[in-house]
Design a protein around this motif. Structure first.
Motif, PDB file in Angstrom:
ATOM      1  N   LEU A 447      -1.443  -7.245  -0.010  1.00  0.00           N
ATOM      2  CA  LEU A 447      -1.174  -8.072  -1.186  1.00  0.00           C
ATOM      3  C   LEU A 447      -0.325  -7.254  -2.153  1.00  0.00           C
ATOM      4  O   LEU A 447      -0.843  -6.510  -2.998  1.00  0.00           O
ATOM      5  N   ARG A 448       0.991  -7.384  -2.060  1.00  0.00           N
ATOM      6  CA  ARG A 448       1.884  -6.543  -2.840  1.00  0.00           C
ATOM      7  C   ARG A 448       1.831  -6.834  -4.338  1.00  0.00           C
ATOM      8  O   ARG A 448       2.241  -6.012  -5.145  1.00  0.00           O
ATOM      9  N   GLY A 449       1.323  -7.998  -4.732  1.00  0.00           N
ATOM     10  CA  GLY A 449       1.263  -8.345  -6.132  1.00  0.00           C
ATOM     11  C   GLY A 449       0.015  -7.847  -6.843  1.00  0.00           C
ATOM     12  O   GLY A 449      -0.160  -8.117  -8.038  1.00  0.00           O
ATOM     13  N   PHE A 450      -0.863  -7.106  -6.144  1.00  0.00           N
ATOM     14  CA  PHE A 450      -2.132  -6.685  -6.720  1.00  0.00           C
ATOM     15  C   PHE A 450      -2.270  -5.162  -6.634  1.00  0.00           C
ATOM     16  O   PHE A 450      -1.506  -4.485  -5.944  1.00  0.00           O
ATOM     17  N   SER A 451      -3.262  -4.620  -7.338  1.00  0.00           N
ATOM     18  CA  SER A 451      -3.446  -3.175  -7.417  1.00  0.00           C
ATOM     19  C   SER A 451      -3.939  -2.602  -6.095  1.00  0.00           C
ATOM     20  O   SER A 451      -4.483  -3.305  -5.243  1.00  0.00           O
ATOM     21  N   ILE A 452      -3.803  -1.283  -5.967  1.00  0.00           N
ATOM     22  CA  ILE A 452      -4.257  -0.569  -4.770  1.00  0.00           C
ATOM     23  C   ILE A 452      -5.758  -0.782  -4.584  1.00  0.00           C
ATOM     24  O   ILE A 452      -6.557  -0.525  -5.482  1.00  0.00           O
ATOM     25  N   GLY A 453      -6.152  -1.252  -3.396  1.00  0.00           N
ATOM     26  CA  GLY A 453      -7.568  -1.419  -3.091  1.00  0.00           C
ATOM     27  C   GLY A 453      -8.306  -2.310  -4.061  1.00  0.00           C
ATOM     28  O   GLY A 453      -9.499  -2.115  -4.300  1.00  0.00           O
TER      29      GLY A 453
END
Length: 545
Positions: A447-453
C-alpha cells in the motif's frame, strides 16, 4: 549483435538445425559502445575475458545445434551482477556441415561506487553503499566493502562472490559485517557497536539443465538487536493484561546461527525432477534488550508476546521438486527494457524434516512445506501465473506455526506497442503461531499511500494493478511512466480485516550500462484513512511487484 557480426565478419546461419557445433565465439561489447564522449570511460573497465564467458556456454563443440541450449546459455549470461545484455545466435561455420556459436554480451560497469536506497515516510529507510570491483580482472569475481543501513541498524564489512571458482562452476559467497545502532552516532563520528553477522556458502549448483548432481554447505550467524517499525518510528508494545499503557519499544537481542549441508540429484528431460536431502543445525536465542525498562510482570509479558521461540534444532531433511524446462523471454516487467526470463508450466517443491532430540535438538518435531505454481504464456509476450504454498510444524501432536500463501499474477501482452498491464493478487494467513510473527502492509510492501507497516495481523490481502508505458530511449537512458492502484489490508482475522485503497503515478528510469535494476519514483494518494488525499512519495530501486 549487429556490431559483433560486423566486427568479426560473420554471417547469421538461417538453418542451423542438424549441423554440428564448431567454434564458440565470444564478443564482449564495450560498456559504452555507442559513439559519444562516454566511450572515454571504457578505459576504466576491464571487459569480461572471452574464456570466462565461454565457460557459461551450455552448447559443446561436436554436438548438434540445439536452440533450447542456446536459450539456456543466454539465460545464464543475463546475470544482474555482470551483464546487461546477452545474445546467443548461430553463425555460418568454417565447413558447410558445421555451425559456429556467437555469444554477444555487454558488461555492466564494474569499478563502481554502488548505491541502493529507499526513501519513504519523509526519511531514508534503506541505504546500501559499496566500493566494489564487480568484475575483478575481467574474471567475473566481486570484491567489495559494503555499508548497509536500514531503519534501525548499520552494517559495515567486506563481500566476496565467485560464481565459477577455478572454472569448475563452484560458487563461493562470503559476507561479514559489524553491526551498529543507527541512532547512536557518537561525538567522534562513529556508531555504537551492537553485534555482527555473516553468511558463507560454498556450492556446486545445478548450473545447467543437463547437470545431474549438486551440493552445498553454508553457515550464517546474526548476533544483533532486532527491531520492528511502524512508519518512521519504532513499534511499541502494550501489555494487554494491564490497564496501563507501557509503550515499550519493540526491540530485543537475538543470537542466531545456522549450519547446513545438502545434496541434490536431477534427472528427466521433458520434466525435470530433483530429489535432495541434507542436514541442518540452527540455534535461536532471543533475550530482552539490556536497556529494557519495566517490572517482572511486564518483562514476562514482553517475552510471551514479542520474542520468538528460544530453541536449538538438529534437522535431517529430504526434498523433492519438479518443473518444466520451458521459458519465455519478457521485457518491461522487473528489469524494464532488458530481457528477463519467466519459467512456464508446472513448478512443485516439497520438503520434510525431523527435529531429533538424540541429535541435539531441544524438541522433537516434524516440519514440512510445499509449494506449487503453474504459469502459461498469454499472447505474444504475456504470462499468467498461479501459485500457492503451505508450511507447518507437528510438535507434541499439534500442528503449529502454520502459514499459507496464494498468488495470482498477470502480465498482459504489450498493447499497440504502448505498454502493458501488470496485476497481482496475494493472500497470506498464519494460525497457531507460537513465534510471535505477523504480517505487515504499508508503503513499499503493498500500500504505497500508507505508512511503513501501518497495518499488522495474522491475515493479509493485497492486490496491485499497474498500467506501464513502454520504455522510451534518450541517449543511454530508458524511461517511462506508470499509473497504479493498490488495495489491501492486514488484521488478526478475516472478519476484522478492512481494505484500504490508494492510487498514484510513477516514473521509471534505467541506465543499463550501470545496472539492471531500474530506479522508481512513486507519488501515491490514499483514498481513505487519516491521510486521505495526502501525497506520499517513495523513491528506490526495483519494481514494486
Amino acid at each position: 549483435m549487429l556490431r559483433a557480426l560486423a566486427a568479426q565478419k560473420l554471417t547469421l546461419e538461417p538453418a542451423p538445425w542438424g549441423k554440428l557445433v564448431g567454434r564458440v565465439l565470444v564478443h564482449n561489447d564495450d560498456v559504452f559502445a555507442e559513439r559519444g564522449f562516454l566511450q572515454f570511460f571504457n578505459v576504466f573497465h576491464v571487459t569480461s575475458k572471452p574464456n570466462v564467458v565461454a565457460r557459461e556456454v551450455v552448447l559443446r563443440r561436436g554436438q548438434p545445434w540445439d536452440q533450447a541450449r542456446a536459450e539456456e546459455t543466454a539465460r545464464r549470461l543475463r546475470d544482474p551482477v555482470f551483464s546487461s545484455v546477452a545474445v546467443v545466435v548461430p553463425v555460418r561455420g568454417q565447413r558447410p556441415d558445421t555451425v559456429d556459436v556467437l555469444v554477444v554480451t555487454r558488461d555492466i560497469w564494474s569499478l563502481r561506487f554502488n548505491t541502493n536506497y529507499r526513501y519513504q515516510d519523509s526519511s531514508l529507510t534503506f541505504l546500501a553503499v559499496s566500493i566494489s570491483e564487480n568484475n575483478f580482472l575481467g574474471r567475473r569475481k566481486v570484491l567489495s566493502v559494503a555499508y548497509d543501513m536500514d531503519q534501525g541498524q548499520v552494517g559495515i564489512g567486506p563481500l566476496f562472490l565467485d560464481k565459477n571458482l577455478l572454472g569448475r562452476h563452484v560458487e563461493v559467497r562470503a559476507r561479514v559485517a559489524g553491526l551498529f545502532a543507527r541512532d547512536s552516532l557518537l561525538a567522534d563520528g562513529t556508531f555504537d557497536s551492537e553485534g555482527s553477522e555473516s553468511a558463507v556458502e560454498v556450492s556446486r549448483p545445478l548450473w545447467n539443465l543437463g547437470e545431474t548432481w549438486g551440493a552445498g554447505v553454508s553457515f550464517s550467524h546474526r548476533f544483533a538487536v532486532e527491531r520492528s517499525f511502524r512508519g518512521a518510528n519504532l513499534r511499541t508494545y502494550d501489555n494487554p493484561d494491564t490497564a496501563d499503557r507501557e509503550l515499550v519499544p519493540w526491540r530485543y537481542d537475538l543470537r542466531r546461527w545456522a549450519l547446513s549441508a545438502s545434496l541434490v540429484r536431477q534427472f528427466g528431460d521433458r520434466v525435470k525432477h530433483r530429489i535432495g536431502g541434507g542436514y541442518a543445525v540452527e540455534s535461536q536465542r532471543p533475550d530482552l534488550a539490556d536497556d529494557f525498562v519495566g517490572d517482572v510482570d511486564l518483562a514476562a509479558a514482553f517475552r510471551r508476546d514479542v520474542l520468538p521461540r528460544s530453541e536449538r534444532t538438529s534437522l535431517p531433511f529430504v526434498s523433492y521438486g519438479l518443473f518444466l524446462p520451458r521459458y519465455r523471454t519478457l521485457r518491461n516487467v522487473s528489469t524494464y527494457d532488458l530481457a528477463e526470463d519467466s519459467q512456464l508450466g508446472v513448478d512443485v517443491d516439497a520438503s520434510v524434516g525431523a527435529g531429533l532430540g538424540f541429535l541435539g535438538s531441544d524438541n522433537t518435531f516434524l516440519r514440512g512445506s510445499m509449494s506449487a505454481a503453474y504459469a502459461r504464456a498469454v499472447g505474444q509476450d504475456g504470462v499468467a501465473r498461479l501459485a500457492a504454498s503451505v508450511a507447518s510444524r507437528l510438535d507434541g501432536g499439534e500442528l503449529i506455526d502454520n502459514v499459507a500463501a496464494a498468488e495470482l499474477r498477470f502480465i498482459s501482452p504489450t498493447v499497440l506497442r504502448l505498454g502493458r498491464l501488470v496485476a497481482e493478487l496475494r493472500a497470506f494467513t498464519r494460525w497457531r503461531e507460537t513465534q510471535n510473527r505477523f504480517f505487515t502492509i504499508g508503503s513499499d510492501n503493498g500500500l504505497r499511500g500508507f505508512s511503513i507497516g501501518e497495518f499488522t495481523g495474522q491475515r493479509k490481502v493485497v492486490a496491485q494493478l499497474e498500467a506501464r508505458s513502454r520504455p522510451w530511449r534518450l541517449a543511454f537512458f530508458r524511461f517511462g511512466g506508470v499509473v497504479f492502484y493498490d488495495v489491501g489490508g492486514a488484521a488478526q482475522s478475516l472478519g476484522d480485516l478492512s481494505l484500504h485503497h490508494d492510487v498514484g503515478l510513477g516514473l521509471r528510469l534505467l541506465i543499463p550500462q550501470l545496472s539492471r535494476e531500474l530506479m522508481r519514483f512513486d507519488f501515491a494518494f490514499p483514498l481513505d484513512g487519516p491521510g486521505r488525499g495526502r501525497l506520499r512519495f517513495i523513491a528506490g530501486f526495483r519494481s514494486e511487484f
